[in-house]
Design an enzyme around this catalytic site. Structure first.
Site, PDB file in Angstrom:
ATOM      1  N   LYS A 190      63.655 -28.936 -10.881  1.00 57.17           N
ATOM      2  CA  LYS A 190      65.108 -30.065 -11.266  1.00 57.17           C
ATOM      3  C   LYS A 190      65.916 -28.840 -12.002  1.00 57.17           C
ATOM      4  O   LYS A 190      65.505 -27.978 -12.400  1.00 57.17           O
ATOM      5  CB  LYS A 190      64.785 -31.183 -12.238  1.00 57.17           C
ATOM      6  CG  LYS A 190      63.848 -32.085 -11.609  1.00 57.17           C
ATOM      7  CD  LYS A 190      64.015 -32.938 -10.631  1.00 57.17           C
ATOM      8  CE  LYS A 190      62.934 -33.740 -10.026  1.00 57.17           C
ATOM      9  NZ  LYS A 190      62.323 -34.516 -10.740  1.00 57.17           N
ATOM     10  N   ARG A 230      76.638 -35.364 -13.589  1.00 59.68           N
ATOM     11  CA  ARG A 230      75.407 -35.909 -13.845  1.00 59.68           C
ATOM     12  C   ARG A 230      75.582 -36.432 -15.429  1.00 59.68           C
ATOM     13  O   ARG A 230      76.214 -35.741 -16.294  1.00 59.68           O
ATOM     14  CB  ARG A 230      74.278 -35.378 -13.807  1.00 59.68           C
ATOM     15  CG  ARG A 230      73.943 -34.835 -12.212  1.00 59.68           C
ATOM     16  CD  ARG A 230      73.772 -36.030 -11.432  1.00 59.68           C
ATOM     17  NE  ARG A 230      73.492 -35.888  -9.979  1.00 59.68           N
ATOM     18  CZ  ARG A 230      74.178 -35.808  -9.118  1.00 59.68           C
ATOM     19  NH1 ARG A 230      75.356 -35.973  -9.195  1.00 59.68           N
ATOM     20  NH2 ARG A 230      73.955 -35.622  -7.815  1.00 59.68           N
ATOM     21  N   ILE A 269      58.696 -37.834 -17.413  1.00 60.90           N
ATOM     22  CA  ILE A 269      58.935 -38.838 -18.282  1.00 60.90           C
ATOM     23  C   ILE A 269      57.542 -39.795 -18.735  1.00 60.90           C
ATOM     24  O   ILE A 269      57.438 -40.054 -19.887  1.00 60.90           O
ATOM     25  CB  ILE A 269      60.195 -39.981 -17.673  1.00 60.90           C
ATOM     26  CG1 ILE A 269      61.189 -39.173 -17.179  1.00 60.90           C
ATOM     27  CG2 ILE A 269      60.304 -41.064 -18.605  1.00 60.90           C
ATOM     28  CD1 ILE A 269      62.225 -39.759 -16.398  1.00 60.90           C
ATOM     29  N   ARG A 320      73.639 -29.688  -1.366  1.00 63.86           N
ATOM     30  CA  ARG A 320      72.732 -30.614  -1.000  1.00 63.86           C
ATOM     31  C   ARG A 320      73.317 -31.544   0.055  1.00 63.86           C
ATOM     32  O   ARG A 320      74.415 -32.093  -0.007  1.00 63.86           O
ATOM     33  CB  ARG A 320      72.365 -31.402  -2.366  1.00 63.86           C
ATOM     34  CG  ARG A 320      71.306 -32.519  -2.000  1.00 63.86           C
ATOM     35  CD  ARG A 320      71.131 -33.177  -3.215  1.00 63.86           C
ATOM     36  NE  ARG A 320      70.036 -32.656  -4.051  1.00 63.86           N
ATOM     37  CZ  ARG A 320      69.824 -32.971  -5.317  1.00 63.86           C
ATOM     38  NH1 ARG A 320      70.477 -34.025  -5.829  1.00 63.86           N
ATOM     39  NH2 ARG A 320      68.829 -32.370  -6.075  1.00 63.86           N
ATOM     40  N   PRO A 336      70.872 -21.199  -8.790  1.00 64.29           N
ATOM     41  CA  PRO A 336      71.324 -21.342  -7.666  1.00 64.29           C
ATOM     42  C   PRO A 336      72.105 -22.856  -8.050  1.00 64.29           C
ATOM     43  O   PRO A 336      71.660 -23.777  -8.636  1.00 64.29           O
ATOM     44  CB  PRO A 336      70.141 -22.045  -6.598  1.00 64.29           C
ATOM     45  CG  PRO A 336      69.093 -22.181  -7.607  1.00 64.29           C
ATOM     46  CD  PRO A 336      69.186 -21.054  -8.722  1.00 64.29           C
ATOM     47  N   HIS A 395      75.268 -34.831  -0.876  1.00 67.34           N
ATOM     48  CA  HIS A 395      75.284 -34.928  -2.415  1.00 67.34           C
ATOM     49  C   HIS A 395      76.178 -35.734  -3.224  1.00 67.34           C
ATOM     50  O   HIS A 395      77.223 -35.764  -3.059  1.00 67.34           O
ATOM     51  CB  HIS A 395      75.576 -33.426  -2.728  1.00 67.34           C
ATOM     52  CG  HIS A 395      75.328 -32.975  -4.028  1.00 67.34           C
ATOM     53  ND1 HIS A 395      75.536 -31.734  -4.449  1.00 67.34           N
ATOM     54  CD2 HIS A 395      74.751 -33.528  -5.076  1.00 67.34           C
ATOM     55  CE1 HIS A 395      75.126 -31.435  -5.670  1.00 67.34           C
ATOM     56  NE2 HIS A 395      74.598 -32.836  -6.211  1.00 67.34           N
ATOM     57  N   TYR A 407      65.287 -40.722  -1.278  1.00 71.15           N
ATOM     58  CA  TYR A 407      64.828 -40.826  -2.735  1.00 71.15           C
ATOM     59  C   TYR A 407      65.398 -42.044  -2.950  1.00 71.15           C
ATOM     60  O   TYR A 407      64.686 -43.104  -3.612  1.00 71.15           O
ATOM     61  CB  TYR A 407      65.058 -39.703  -3.631  1.00 71.15           C
ATOM     62  CG  TYR A 407      64.872 -40.029  -5.084  1.00 71.15           C
ATOM     63  CD1 TYR A 407      63.709 -40.635  -5.712  1.00 71.15           C
ATOM     64  CD2 TYR A 407      65.926 -40.174  -6.026  1.00 71.15           C
ATOM     65  CE1 TYR A 407      63.379 -40.881  -6.762  1.00 71.15           C
ATOM     66  CE2 TYR A 407      65.716 -40.414  -7.394  1.00 71.15           C
ATOM     67  CZ  TYR A 407      64.542 -40.952  -7.762  1.00 71.15           C
ATOM     68  OH  TYR A 407      64.354 -41.159  -9.029  1.00 71.15           O
ATOM     69  N   THR A 448      66.009 -45.821 -11.359  1.00 70.82           N
ATOM     70  CA  THR A 448      67.070 -44.829 -11.577  1.00 70.82           C
ATOM     71  C   THR A 448      68.442 -45.141 -11.314  1.00 70.82           C
ATOM     72  O   THR A 448      68.729 -46.257 -10.580  1.00 70.82           O
ATOM     73  CB  THR A 448      66.852 -43.725 -10.451  1.00 70.82           C
ATOM     74  OG1 THR A 448      67.975 -42.867 -10.524  1.00 70.82           O
ATOM     75  CG2 THR A 448      66.735 -44.036  -9.287  1.00 70.82           C
ATOM     76  N   ASP A 449      69.578 -44.552 -11.855  1.00 69.92           N
ATOM     77  CA  ASP A 449      70.917 -44.882 -11.651  1.00 69.92           C
ATOM     78  C   ASP A 449      71.097 -44.489 -10.143  1.00 69.92           C
ATOM     79  O   ASP A 449      72.401 -45.108  -9.549  1.00 69.92           O
ATOM     80  CB  ASP A 449      71.889 -44.283 -12.637  1.00 69.92           C
ATOM     81  CG  ASP A 449      71.717 -42.784 -12.622  1.00 69.92           C
ATOM     82  OD1 ASP A 449      71.049 -42.341 -11.775  1.00 69.92           O
ATOM     83  OD2 ASP A 449      72.646 -41.972 -13.319  1.00 69.92           O
ATOM     84  N   GLU A 450      70.569 -43.726  -9.598  1.00 66.08           N
ATOM     85  CA  GLU A 450      70.894 -43.468  -8.041  1.00 66.08           C
ATOM     86  C   GLU A 450      70.949 -44.675  -7.122  1.00 66.08           C
ATOM     87  O   GLU A 450      71.516 -44.346  -6.070  1.00 66.08           O
ATOM     88  CB  GLU A 450      69.808 -42.151  -7.764  1.00 66.08           C
ATOM     89  CG  GLU A 450      69.918 -40.988  -8.454  1.00 66.08           C
ATOM     90  CD  GLU A 450      69.288 -39.719  -7.697  1.00 66.08           C
ATOM     91  OE1 GLU A 450      69.293 -39.632  -6.666  1.00 66.08           O
ATOM     92  OE2 GLU A 450      69.159 -38.787  -8.611  1.00 66.08           O
ATOM     93  N   ALA A 485      67.026 -44.390  -1.596  1.00 62.58           N
ATOM     94  CA  ALA A 485      66.799 -45.598  -0.767  1.00 62.58           C
ATOM     95  C   ALA A 485      65.484 -46.259  -0.987  1.00 62.58           C
ATOM     96  O   ALA A 485      65.244 -47.381  -1.125  1.00 62.58           O
ATOM     97  CB  ALA A 485      66.964 -45.339   0.539  1.00 62.58           C
ATOM     98  N   SER A 486      64.397 -45.468  -1.496  1.00 61.08           N
ATOM     99  CA  SER A 486      63.051 -45.787  -1.513  1.00 61.08           C
ATOM    100  C   SER A 486      63.046 -46.384  -3.197  1.00 61.08           C
ATOM    101  O   SER A 486      62.348 -47.367  -2.993  1.00 61.08           O
ATOM    102  CB  SER A 486      62.188 -44.659  -1.575  1.00 61.08           C
ATOM    103  OG  SER A 486      62.080 -43.592  -2.490  1.00 61.08           O
ATOM    104  N   LYS A 487      63.771 -45.967  -4.050  1.00 58.94           N
ATOM    105  CA  LYS A 487      63.876 -46.662  -5.166  1.00 58.94           C
ATOM    106  C   LYS A 487      64.612 -47.870  -5.217  1.00 58.94           C
ATOM    107  O   LYS A 487      64.144 -48.907  -5.750  1.00 58.94           O
ATOM    108  CB  LYS A 487      64.531 -45.720  -6.494  1.00 58.94           C
ATOM    109  CG  LYS A 487      63.736 -44.258  -6.872  1.00 58.94           C
ATOM    110  CD  LYS A 487      62.458 -44.518  -7.392  1.00 58.94           C
ATOM    111  CE  LYS A 487      62.389 -45.223  -8.872  1.00 58.94           C
ATOM    112  NZ  LYS A 487      61.268 -45.074  -9.404  1.00 58.94           N
TER     113      LYS A 487
END
Ligand code: NAD
Ligand code: DAU
Length: 351
Positions: free
Chosen positions: A196, A221, A14, A288, A212, A291, A157, A132-134, A159-161
């Site tokens: 990704k 998503r 990005i 995952r 996969p 997930h 990831y 991020t939206d996560e 949690a860190s964002k």
């Protein structure tokens, strides 16, 4: 007027689109791209603008406090657009501490430098944090993430964002540092690293390798073309209200399996394969860990307040993306040689 701008992570997916947009659209701005060039950073992404007079690349790590302090002292930035991060959820499951270091510590180091160097005058300054939206967690079948949704990160990831977002807001409330945050949904487009889903699937289909799909492919998503994200960042940087959060999304939800089937159809057409050939490569693999089921962004605030809207239909964007990967085989070869092979075996061999 934000004239000297630090963009972090500008050699990544990005970030490279954001750097290009700013360098081309604002010739009177000085753009400094700071990037550590990890496995995800690639200066080939910016070869078309590398010699522009308003662009400079600096190699460095956002967690290196004295280096960052020196950079702020040298350049006297008016604005920061912060994208540098460890960005892949699967890697965060393998190595969470790397995510805490870069995403949490690195963001705090940048905030602190901005506070130190801007403290006498916040006029015309802005620290823009790209998130991020996560951070909002996982949705069920219904509903959308809005700017009021409570944070509920569930991977190392996210949690860190989420933690980095909290630090940005803490600097706003405690030190009145002028900040803005955006939380965006899944991006796709050119220069996307093939760890990704979409670029990995394109790469594997092209090479007749299994594609996969985690679990049953039921996860959803909300996909946005990367150049639309870069435009949103431009809009928010110039017109967003200080202290606010803006959600960015594509209004474009896809189940993974439906997306992969669409991609297979496009690849059959582009590679002149018989219909149904690429879909035979779809392979369901172990899910995952943790997930998240569904992400979906309500981007009404950004649309109503600042007039931004996505520009491309998904199928058109996906075709453009496939065309780019098929025309840039050399790029793919460079990024998938060496360390990529080790990552791929570790991530997929036992699934
Ligand atoms: P990316 O992994 O492609 O790029 C990250 C860049 O940051 C790389 O160029 C890398 O070299 C650099 N970097 C990593 N650690 C660094 C460090 N310690 N110091 C300096 N540079 C470092 O990531 P991306 O997908 O382009 O994401 C960019 C930002 O946007 C991230 O903050 C991510 O959380 C956020 N985001 C991504 C998406 C998406 O779909 N990809 C969606 C929403 C938000
Ligand atoms: O929502 C925004 C986020 O989108 C960003 O913050 C992240 O940086 C970005 O990586 C992305 O995260 P996802 O985990 O959603 O993206 P990824 O491409 O890894 O996976 C998309 C979906 O596809 C997800 O449900 C997992 C699944 N998947 C992924 C891979 C790599 C597969 O089924 N197979 C795969 O091989």
């Amino acid at each position: 007027m934000h004239n000297t701008i630090l963009i972090t992570g500008g050699a990544g997916f990005i970030g490279s689109h954001v750097v290009r947009l700013f360098v081309n659209n604002y010739p009177h701005y000085q753009i400094i791209n700071l990037d550590a060039l990890t496995y995800a950073g690639n200066l080939e992404n910016l070869k078309d603008i590398k010699d522009k007079p308003n662009y400079k690349f600096v190699k460095g790590d956002i967690t290196d406090e004295s280096f960052i302090d020196e950079l702020f002292a040298t350049h006297q930035f008016d604005g920061v657009i912060h994208l540098a991060a460890e960005s892949h959820v699967d890697r965060s499951i393998m190595d969470p501490l790397a995510f805490i270091r870069t995403n949490v510590m690195g963001t705090a180091v940048l905030l602190n430098a901005a506070r130190k160097y801007w403290k006498d005058n916040y006029e015309g300054k802005l620290f823009y944090h790209v998130s991020t939206d996560e951070v909002y967690g996982s949705l069920g079948a219904e509903g959308f993430f809005t700017e009021e949704t409570a944070y509920d990160p569930r991977s190392p990831y996210s949690a860190s964002k989420a933690s980095s977002d909290h630090f940005v807001n803490a600097y706003y409330h405690t030190y009145h540092l002028p900040v803005v945050i955006s939380n965006c949904s899944n991006n796709y487009g050119s220069n996307h690293f093939p760890e990704k889903l979409i670029p990995l699937a394109i790469h594997n289909i092209k090479n007749n390798k299994p594609v996969p799909v985690y679990g049953k492919g039921e996860n959803v998503r909300d996909w946005l073309f990367v150049e639309d994200h870069a435009r949103a960042i431009d809009t928010i940087f110039h017109k967003g209200r200080v202290g606010e959060t803006y959600n960015i999304g594509g209004f474009n939800e896809w189940k993974n399996i439906d997306l992969i089937n669409l991609l297979c159809m496009i690849m059959d057409k582009k590679l002149q394969r018989a219909p149904g050939t690429s879909a035979k490569l779809i392979t369901f693999v172990k899910d995952r860990a943790g997930h998240d089921l569904r992400y979906a962004i309500d981007a009404t605030k950004l649309n109503k307040e600042l007039g931004w809207a996505p520009s491309l239909q998904f199928e058109e964007g996906l075709e453009k993306t496939v065309d780019w990967y098929l025309a840039n085989e050399e790029w793919l070869e460079h990024v998938t040689s060496g360390a990529y092979q080790d990552y791929y075996s570790e991530q997929y061999q036992k699934r």
